[in-house]
Design an enzyme around this catalytic site. Structure first.
Site, PDB file in Angstrom:
ATOM      1  N   ARG A  95       0.859  -1.182   0.000  1.00 40.55           N
ATOM      2  CA  ARG A  95       0.000   0.000   0.000  1.00 40.55           C
ATOM      3  C   ARG A  95       0.897   1.235   0.000  1.00 40.55           C
ATOM      4  NH1 ARG A  95      -1.848  -3.602   3.910  1.00 40.55           N
ATOM      5  NH2 ARG A  95      -3.931  -4.476   3.538  1.00 40.55           N
ATOM      6  N   LYS A 117      -1.944  -2.751   8.109  1.00 41.14           N
ATOM      7  CA  LYS A 117      -3.008  -2.305   9.001  1.00 41.14           C
ATOM      8  C   LYS A 117      -2.799  -2.886  10.389  1.00 41.14           C
ATOM      9  CE  LYS A 117      -6.386  -1.723   5.284  1.00 41.14           C
ATOM     10  NZ  LYS A 117      -7.700  -2.125   4.751  1.00 41.14           N
ATOM     11  N   HIS A 159      -3.094   2.200  -5.651  1.00 38.79           N
ATOM     12  CA  HIS A 159      -3.731   0.904  -5.473  1.00 38.79           C
ATOM     13  C   HIS A 159      -3.809   0.142  -6.797  1.00 38.79           C
ATOM     14  CE1 HIS A 159      -4.933  -0.438  -1.547  1.00 38.79           C
ATOM     15  NE2 HIS A 159      -5.914  -1.158  -2.046  1.00 38.79           N
ATOM     16  N   ARG A 190      -0.964  -2.065  -6.850  1.00 34.04           N
ATOM     17  CA  ARG A 190      -1.195  -3.190  -5.924  1.00 34.04           C
ATOM     18  C   ARG A 190      -2.103  -4.230  -6.591  1.00 34.04           C
ATOM     19  NH1 ARG A 190      -1.155  -4.673  -0.424  1.00 34.04           N
ATOM     20  NH2 ARG A 190      -3.142  -5.300   0.483  1.00 34.04           N
ATOM     21  N   HIS A 244      -3.393  -9.614   3.474  1.00 33.29           N
ATOM     22  CA  HIS A 244      -4.829  -9.736   3.711  1.00 33.29           C
ATOM     23  C   HIS A 244      -5.080 -10.661   4.896  1.00 33.29           C
ATOM     24  CE1 HIS A 244      -5.990  -8.661  -0.722  1.00 33.29           C
ATOM     25  NE2 HIS A 244      -5.810  -7.589   0.035  1.00 33.29           N
ATOM     26  N   TYR A 294      -9.355 -11.426  -6.884  1.00 35.34           N
ATOM     27  CA  TYR A 294      -8.444 -11.335  -8.018  1.00 35.34           C
ATOM     28  C   TYR A 294      -8.504 -12.576  -8.901  1.00 35.34           C
ATOM     29  CZ  TYR A 294      -6.368  -7.410  -5.527  1.00 35.34           C
ATOM     30  OH  TYR A 294      -6.175  -6.220  -4.879  1.00 35.34           O
TER      31      TYR A 294
END
Length: 317
Positions: A163, A186, A262, A265, A288, A297
């Site tokens: 990110r 995150k 993004h 990404r 993730h 994806y």
């Protein structure tokens, strides 16, 4: 929209402040994530205050449902939210009510049974391999310190799938000598990701010929920063400046479609899976928490179906 504190009922304001502190201190969420919770829950608390609720113990399921309707339509005076943004706001509301119940502030959880808005599942937008090559080829406008930085920045974004906040947040020591980089995602969750040869060469060139020159341009305090990517004042490059670097490269590359950090990404994940990478490996590389997020994806586009059909069916052409 976050309501001014003076418009909130005191008990709601205190409950919100305590929950945000819990997210920051006990759960270790990043400041950006806490700020997003603050925006959504500030809007929710303002809605409750406007409805005459003085505390979370007075809230029922109808209040939560009414809030969702209001934010979808912008009826509370704020910006109307899409289905995905409304679902995000509902997740924040649910978290707050779960916390309130766990702390003994309330006996019930009025948000538990409220259904999230139906979302249209969209495929992430990814560039083709050729377009990525054009973009990265146009990343640098010259062999200047800033040009070397820009090339290293974009190469690293695509090479790691990081990110934009993760990559501009890198320190020099996070770039390992064994072609690996430490990214902090995150909740400050750390993951180690391989770095390809193109990105390694670009980062090495920047560290040798670019970063020292940018560091000298800063103040004595700025020169001591551990940040990998520096601006022209010798301080850490901001996300906004990194975005501008990408936009400039996209313009020079002649890419007419919208390109964001993004996008790189998404392209990283899409190209790995198209090359045969296991979805669990891609999940780990992207950071993730759930493989379900990564599996979007793997969805096949109509264009891909047509291409495979035309290339393989004996009577397609």
């Amino acid at each position: 929209m976050s309501a001014p504190a003076e418009l909130l009922q005191p008990a709601l304001e205190r409950a919100l402040r305590d929950y945000l502190a819990h997210l920051r201190v006990e759960r270790g969420l990043s400041e950006n994530t806490v700020a997003a919770y603050r925006r959504d829950l500030g809007r929710y608390a303002a809605h409750l205050s406007g409805a005459g609720r003085t505390g979370l113990d007075q809230v029922d399921e109808r209040d939560v449902t009414a809030f969702l309707t209001a934010v979808r339509e912008g009826a509370d005076g704020g910006r109307p939210l899409s289905a995905s943004s409304s679902a995000r706001a509902l997740a924040a509301v649910r978290g707050w009510h779960r916390f309130a119940r766990a702390e003994g502030w309330t006996a019930d959880d009025p948000a538990a049974e409220v259904a999230a808005p139906t979302q249209t599942r969209r495929l992430p937008h990814a560039l083709s391999v050729d377009d990525v090559a054009r973009l990265l080829g146009a990343a640098s406008s010259g062999d200047t310190p800033a040009g070397l930085r820009d090339r290293a920045l974009l190469e690293l974004l695509y090479s790691t799938g990081g990110r934009i906040s993760e990559v501009v947040g890198l320190d020099v020591d996070d770039v390992g000598a064994e072609a690996m980089v430490r990214l902090f995602g995150k909740g400050s969750k750390e993951r180690v990701v391989p770095v390809g040869s193109y990105a390694r060469d670009a980062v090495d060139a920047y560290l040798v010929r670019g970063r020292p020159a940018l560091a000298v341009a800063g103040s004595a305090r700025a020169r001591s920063t551990p940040a990998l990517f520096l601006n022209t004042r010798g301080a850490r490059l901001s996300r906004q400046s990194a975005w501008a670097v990408l936009q400039g490269a996209a313009t020079r590359a002649g890419l007419t479609e919208h390109v964001s950090p993004h996008t790189l990404r998404h392209s990283f994940a899409t190209h790995l899976l198209a090359g045969g990478a296991d979805v669990r490996v891609v999940q780990e590389l992207l950071g993730h928490a759930s493989v379900t997020t990564t599996q979007i994806y793997t969805m096949v586009t109509p264009e891909a179906l047509r291409e495979v059909y035309a290339a393989t069916h004996p009577r397609a052409l």
